[in-house]
Scaffold this motif. Sequence first.
Motif, PDB file in Angstrom:
ATOM      1  N   GLN A  10       2.475  -2.326  17.740  1.00 21.76           N
ATOM      2  CA  GLN A  10       1.730  -1.987  16.407  1.00 21.76           C
ATOM      3  C   GLN A  10       2.031  -0.951  16.028  1.00 21.76           C
ATOM      4  O   GLN A  10       1.588  -1.088  14.372  1.00 21.76           O
ATOM      5  N   ALA A  40       4.046  -2.941  13.240  1.00 22.94           N
ATOM      6  CA  ALA A  40       3.195  -3.841  12.499  1.00 22.94           C
ATOM      7  C   ALA A  40       2.305  -3.011  11.108  1.00 22.94           C
ATOM      8  O   ALA A  40       2.108  -3.999  10.099  1.00 22.94           O
ATOM      9  N   THR A  85      -2.294  -2.503   8.476  1.00 26.34           N
ATOM     10  CA  THR A  85      -2.976  -1.177   8.506  1.00 26.34           C
ATOM     11  C   THR A  85      -2.552  -0.146   7.696  1.00 26.34           C
ATOM     12  O   THR A  85      -1.525   0.432   8.356  1.00 26.34           O
ATOM     13  N   ARG A  96      -1.330  -4.896  11.896  1.00 34.87           N
ATOM     14  CA  ARG A  96      -0.894  -6.078  10.735  1.00 34.87           C
ATOM     15  C   ARG A  96      -0.830  -5.183   9.337  1.00 34.87           C
ATOM     16  O   ARG A  96      -2.930  -5.530   9.239  1.00 34.87           O
ATOM     17  N   ASP A 105     -14.484  -6.981  14.250  1.00 32.40           N
ATOM     18  CA  ASP A 105     -13.659  -7.506  13.178  1.00 32.40           C
ATOM     19  C   ASP A 105     -13.961  -5.946  12.409  1.00 32.40           C
ATOM     20  O   ASP A 105     -14.724  -6.483  11.875  1.00 32.40           O
ATOM     21  N   ILE A 142      -6.452  -5.548  10.593  1.00 32.67           N
ATOM     22  CA  ILE A 142      -5.792  -6.259   9.533  1.00 32.67           C
ATOM     23  C   ILE A 142      -5.927  -5.916   8.110  1.00 32.67           C
ATOM     24  O   ILE A 142      -6.927  -5.535   8.459  1.00 32.67           O
ATOM     25  N   ASP A 168       4.202 -14.109   8.701  1.00 32.70           N
ATOM     26  CA  ASP A 168       4.495 -13.156   9.205  1.00 32.70           C
ATOM     27  C   ASP A 168       6.093 -14.340   9.951  1.00 32.70           C
ATOM     28  O   ASP A 168       6.819 -13.731  10.109  1.00 32.70           O
ATOM     29  N   TYR A 189      -9.593  -6.411  15.384  1.00 34.42           N
ATOM     30  CA  TYR A 189      -8.849  -7.087  14.668  1.00 34.42           C
ATOM     31  C   TYR A 189      -9.071  -5.897  12.824  1.00 34.42           C
ATOM     32  O   TYR A 189     -10.099  -5.659  12.101  1.00 34.42           O
ATOM     33  N   ASP A 240      -5.012  -5.574  16.856  1.00 35.97           N
ATOM     34  CA  ASP A 240      -4.420  -5.426  15.665  1.00 35.97           C
ATOM     35  C   ASP A 240      -4.152  -5.182  14.666  1.00 35.97           C
ATOM     36  O   ASP A 240      -5.299  -4.442  13.909  1.00 35.97           O
TER      37      ASP A 240
END
Length: 281
Positions: A257, A260, A240, A238, A196, A218, A41, A216, A236
């Motif tokens: 969001q 990201a 996705t 990121r 997760d 990601i 990042d 999460y 999160d």
Amino acid sequence: MSATPATPGTPDLPALPVLQADCSNCFALCCVALPFAKSSDFAVNKAAGTPCKNLQQDFRCGIHTRLRDKGFQGCTVFDCFGAGQQVSQVTFGGQDWRGHPGTAGAMYEVFPVMRQLHELLFYVSEALALPAAAPVHADLRRALAETTEWTAADADALTTLDVGALRGRINTLLLRASELARAKAPARKKNHRGADLMGARLAGADLRGAGFRGAYLIAADLSGADLRLADLIGADLRDTDLRGADLRDAIFLTQAQLNAARGDAKTKIPPTLARPAHWSA
């Protein structure tokens, strides 16, 4: 109680500070007050209270149009919810940290607090826009008024505020509002709170009403997924994959969001949010 919440700024609700970043009226506080670590990042390490090497004398970013290419993707997804200009122009009355170095320490300390307050205002406003959450609208209005009052406080008061306790009380209301809204979803309400799900394969899944609070996601594949009425607070996203996904009435979804994540022209988003420029056609 009316099922339709009043708009902030009407007689029964306080006028809110602007909840969208206006960098032209901010002294680049996100580029100075906050730390970042070298990663995918950010291209370099930077300590809190140290100006970013790309910051110019006029408080503008020298590589603003090339942030992603230069390894500063994190800058492109950060959102202060308007806290930057509130601290710069209201709390400190337009006195910048360069011209008035004596304000620097306090300004850097207040900015993260104000950012949390503005984020809370955003979420509470979103909850008040949920007709199904009418049973908690009165409590939400009180929370909105209290938080708005704090945004107008002076620097000394803000540095003593237990913002964590305030967040905890308001989060209870947001969770209840989410439960009431998601109860309207026809699909089975899956709970992925704090899960997760990095790299998870959920393409085309029916996730209406699902709970993804703090999950999460990601690099997860949510392409073509139905995320209507899904609670995405703190998720999160990121990298996705949201190409073709339906997020039209996802709950507590933010611009940061979306910024990201990866999407395309077929991704359906709420009308209050903007389609990120880097998404594919």
